[in-house]
Write a protein that holds these residues in place. Structure first.
Motif, PDB file in Angstrom:
ATOM      1  N   ARG A 139      12.293   6.890  -0.135  1.00 21.62           N
ATOM      2  CA  ARG A 139      13.055   6.117   0.842  1.00 21.62           C
ATOM      3  C   ARG A 139      12.117   5.342   1.776  1.00 21.62           C
ATOM      4  O   ARG A 139      12.358   4.173   2.090  1.00 21.62           O
ATOM      5  N   ALA A 140      11.033   5.963   2.209  1.00 24.88           N
ATOM      6  CA  ALA A 140      10.072   5.304   3.100  1.00 24.88           C
ATOM      7  C   ALA A 140       9.414   4.107   2.418  1.00 24.88           C
ATOM      8  O   ALA A 140       9.221   3.055   3.036  1.00 24.88           O
ATOM      9  N   VAL A 141       9.081   4.250   1.130  1.00 25.51           N
ATOM     10  CA  VAL A 141       8.492   3.137   0.385  1.00 25.51           C
ATOM     11  C   VAL A 141       9.505   1.999   0.287  1.00 25.51           C
ATOM     12  O   VAL A 141       9.170   0.827   0.500  1.00 25.51           O
ATOM     13  N   LEU A 143       0.332   1.995  -9.075  1.00 24.96           N
ATOM     14  CA  LEU A 143       0.876   2.302  -7.748  1.00 24.96           C
ATOM     15  C   LEU A 143      -0.150   2.924  -6.808  1.00 24.96           C
ATOM     16  O   LEU A 143       0.002   2.852  -5.587  1.00 24.96           O
ATOM     17  N   LEU A 144      -1.181   3.533  -7.364  1.00 26.17           N
ATOM     18  CA  LEU A 144      -2.154   4.255  -6.545  1.00 26.17           C
ATOM     19  C   LEU A 144      -3.208   3.338  -5.934  1.00 26.17           C
ATOM     20  O   LEU A 144      -3.632   2.367  -6.540  1.00 26.17           O
ATOM     21  N   ASP A 145      -3.653   3.723  -4.737  1.00 29.16           N
ATOM     22  CA  ASP A 145      -4.799   3.082  -4.094  1.00 29.16           C
ATOM     23  C   ASP A 145      -6.007   3.935  -4.448  1.00 29.16           C
ATOM     24  O   ASP A 145      -6.106   5.093  -4.035  1.00 29.16           O
ATOM     25  N   ALA A 146      -6.914   3.358  -5.214  1.00 28.51           N
ATOM     26  CA  ALA A 146      -8.046   4.129  -5.728  1.00 28.51           C
ATOM     27  C   ALA A 146      -8.898   4.755  -4.636  1.00 28.51           C
ATOM     28  O   ALA A 146      -9.433   5.849  -4.806  1.00 28.51           O
ATOM     29  N   PRO A 173       0.826  -1.213   0.000  1.00 28.16           N
ATOM     30  CA  PRO A 173       0.000   0.000   0.000  1.00 28.16           C
ATOM     31  C   PRO A 173       0.864   1.268   0.000  1.00 28.16           C
ATOM     32  O   PRO A 173       1.770   1.406   0.815  1.00 28.16           O
ATOM     33  N   LEU A 174       0.569   2.155  -0.917  1.00 25.58           N
ATOM     34  CA  LEU A 174       1.278   3.433  -1.014  1.00 25.58           C
ATOM     35  C   LEU A 174       0.294   4.572  -0.829  1.00 25.58           C
ATOM     36  O   LEU A 174      -0.835   4.505  -1.320  1.00 25.58           O
ATOM     37  N   HIS A 175       0.741   5.607  -0.169  1.00 26.86           N
ATOM     38  CA  HIS A 175      -0.034   6.843  -0.129  1.00 26.86           C
ATOM     39  C   HIS A 175       0.103   7.480  -1.509  1.00 26.86           C
ATOM     40  O   HIS A 175       1.135   7.321  -2.179  1.00 26.86           O
ATOM     41  N   TRP A 176      -0.904   8.210  -1.936  1.00 27.76           N
ATOM     42  CA  TRP A 176      -0.857   8.791  -3.281  1.00 27.76           C
ATOM     43  C   TRP A 176       0.361   9.672  -3.477  1.00 27.76           C
ATOM     44  O   TRP A 176       0.937   9.726  -4.567  1.00 27.76           O
TER      45      TRP A 176
END
Length: 164
Positions: free
Chosen positions: A132-134, A86-89, A23-26
């Motif tokens: 870096r966080a991802v 990559l996006l969470d809809a 899960p990635l933040h937009w």
């Protein structure tokens, strides 16, 4: 069987992020694609071409790098598709969803540079830290743990059926 932790400097491909369903933040997704656009346009903005997600990596330094010799396409819609993957809809702001839709369904952006300029509107400060966080989360989470939690939902549904 003991699991080993991958070395912290191991690059992670975009294809791996997508397959793991991390899960990635937009803002993180935008930072990664924005970083890729910067790399692609560094030498020749008008001639930039897009590699496959398996040939694009993020590093522990928060950088986006390409596999040497990667095949590339002169099609900016592939950047839109990469961002879409990559996006969470559910957590993506509607204007960004519209941007992704337009970037994948038309030739609105004639070059990587044009798409990068439009994408910059959505980018937040701290690209390096976001990437870096991802990267850290990707290495810290085994592939099996990043899959959507469908088993607990199924178990709850089974328990509901057992009730008289």
């Amino acid at each position: 069987m003991p699991t080993s932790t991958p070395p912290p400097d191991l690059p992670v491909s975009i294809a791996d992020l997508v397959s793991r369903e991390l899960p990635l933040h937009w803002s993180e997704a935008v930072a990664i694609v924005g970083g890729l656009c910067t790399v692609l346009t560094a030498n020749s903005p008008s001639e930039a071409a897009v590699p496959d997600t398996a040939d694009v990596f993020i590093t522990s330094a928060g950088a986006v790098v390409l596999r040497q010799g990667a095949r590339r396409k002169h099609d900016t819609t592939s950047l839109g598709y990469m961002l879409h993957e990559l996006l969470d809809a559910s957590s993506t702001p509607p204007p960004l969803r519209l941007f992704v839709s337009m970037s994948t369904s038309s030739n609105r952006y004639a070059s990587v540079n044009a798409l990068a300029e439009a994408l910059a509107y959505y980018e937040r400060p701290g690209r390096t830290e976001l990437i870096r966080a991802v990267h850290e989360r990707a290495l810290a989470t085994p592939a099996a743990e990043t899959q959507r939690q469908s088993e607990p939902v199924q178990k709850e549904q089974d328990e509901e059926k057992e009730e008289p």
